[in-house]
Design a protein around this motif. Structure first.
Motif, PDB file in Angstrom:
ATOM      1  N   LYS A  44     -65.620  -4.434 -14.446  1.00 56.95           N
ATOM      2  CA  LYS A  44     -64.520  -4.421 -15.609  1.00 56.95           C
ATOM      3  C   LYS A  44     -64.251  -2.957 -15.747  1.00 56.95           C
ATOM      4  CE  LYS A  44     -65.509  -6.899 -19.145  1.00 56.95           C
ATOM      5  NZ  LYS A  44     -65.758  -7.578 -20.096  1.00 56.95           N
ATOM      6  N   GLU A  49     -60.123  -8.051 -11.290  1.00 55.64           N
ATOM      7  CA  GLU A  49     -59.910  -9.340 -11.822  1.00 55.64           C
ATOM      8  C   GLU A  49     -61.129 -10.212 -11.802  1.00 55.64           C
ATOM      9  OE1 GLU A  49     -57.195 -11.552  -9.688  1.00 55.64           O
ATOM     10  OE2 GLU A  49     -55.267  -9.523  -9.901  1.00 55.64           O
ATOM     11  N   THR A  51     -63.629 -13.370 -11.325  1.00 62.66           N
ATOM     12  CA  THR A  51     -63.793 -14.286 -10.241  1.00 62.66           C
ATOM     13  C   THR A  51     -63.354 -15.460 -10.760  1.00 62.66           C
ATOM     14  OG1 THR A  51     -65.390 -15.099  -8.829  1.00 62.66           O
ATOM     15  CG2 THR A  51     -66.341 -14.568 -10.815  1.00 62.66           C
ATOM     16  N   ARG A  52     -62.922 -16.048  -9.577  1.00 65.86           N
ATOM     17  CA  ARG A  52     -62.402 -17.655  -9.915  1.00 65.86           C
ATOM     18  C   ARG A  52     -63.610 -18.682  -9.294  1.00 65.86           C
ATOM     19  NH1 ARG A  52     -57.555 -15.460  -8.353  1.00 65.86           N
ATOM     20  NH2 ARG A  52     -58.184 -15.902  -6.277  1.00 65.86           N
TER      21      ARG A  52
END
Length: 176
Positions: A44, A49, A51-52
Motif C-alpha cells: 500500500k 494495485e 491482488t486479484r
C-alpha cells in the motif's frame, strides 16, 4: 539493455516503511523493494494495485464444485447406482446431503492447487529458476529499495541518505 539504478539498503523494516513513504512523497518511482520477510503495508505504501488472486480462487472453487457435482452424479447415479445404507439412488437431489463433504473437499482442493499454480505462473517462478535478488543480504537481514536514475542521482542520494539508509550503491540493472 541496461539502466542505472540506486540501491538503498536498510536494516529495519520500520525505517524502510518510513523511507518508502518519503520517496513516494517526493514523487519518485520505486522499481522494487527486496525484503527477507513480508512487511505489512509495504504494498500500500508503494502504491501497488491490490491482488486479484482471490477472484481466481473463487473461480477455481466454482470449477471444483462443478467437477464434484458432475462426477458424483455420473458415478453414483447414472453409471453404477448402489444402495448404500438405505439411501435411494434415483436422483442426485435425494443424495445431495451425503455428497456435501465431497463437494466441499473438491472445492477446496481445486481452489488451493490451481491458485498456487496461478501464483507461480504469474510470478514467473518455476523449478530451477535462479533468484533475481540483486544482493544476498536481502535474503538474510537487509532490505533493499531500488530506484531507477533519470538524471537525478544527486537528489536521490541526498533523499535516501536522509531516510536512514545504511548503504547506498549505484549499479547497472539489466532489463528483461
Amino acid at each position: 539493455m541496461a539502466s542505472k539504478v540506486i540501491q538503498a539498503f536498510y536494516n529495519d523494516d520500520d525505517v524502510l516503511m518510513h523511507a518508502v513513504k518519503k520517496v513516494k512523497a517526493a514523487k519518485h518511482h520505486i522499481e522494487e523493494v527486496y525484503c527477507p520477510f513480508p512487511v505489512h503495508g509495504l504494498d500500500k505504501a508503494m502504491g501497488l494495485e491490490p491482488t486479484r488472486i482471490a477472484i481466481t480462487s473463487f473461480m477455481y472453487g466454482c470449477v471444483g464444485l462443478t467437477v464434484a457435482i458432475v462426477m458424483m452424479n455420473f458415478i453414483m447415479i447414472e453409471d453404477w447406482p448402489q444402495d448404500i445404507g438405505g439411501k435411494p439412488s434415483f436422483s442426485y437431489i435425494e443424495n445431495m446431503p451425503a455428497f456435501v463433504p465431497i463437494m466441499f473437499e473438491l472445492t477446496v482442493f481445486f481452489a488451493a492447487h490451481l491458485m498456487v499454480i496461478t501464483f507461480y505462473l504469474r510470478s514467473r517462478l518455476w523449478p530451477f529458476k535462479e533468484a533475481e535478488n540483486p544482493d544476498l543480504r536481502t535474503t538474510d537481514d537487509h532490505f533493499l529499495m531500488e530506484i531507477e536514475i533519470h538524471d537525478n542521482e544527486a537528489e536521490l542520494m541526498s533523499l535516501l541518505s536522509d531516510t536512514g539508509a545504511v548503504e547506498i550503491n549505484v549499479s547497472e540493472k539489466d532489463l528483461h
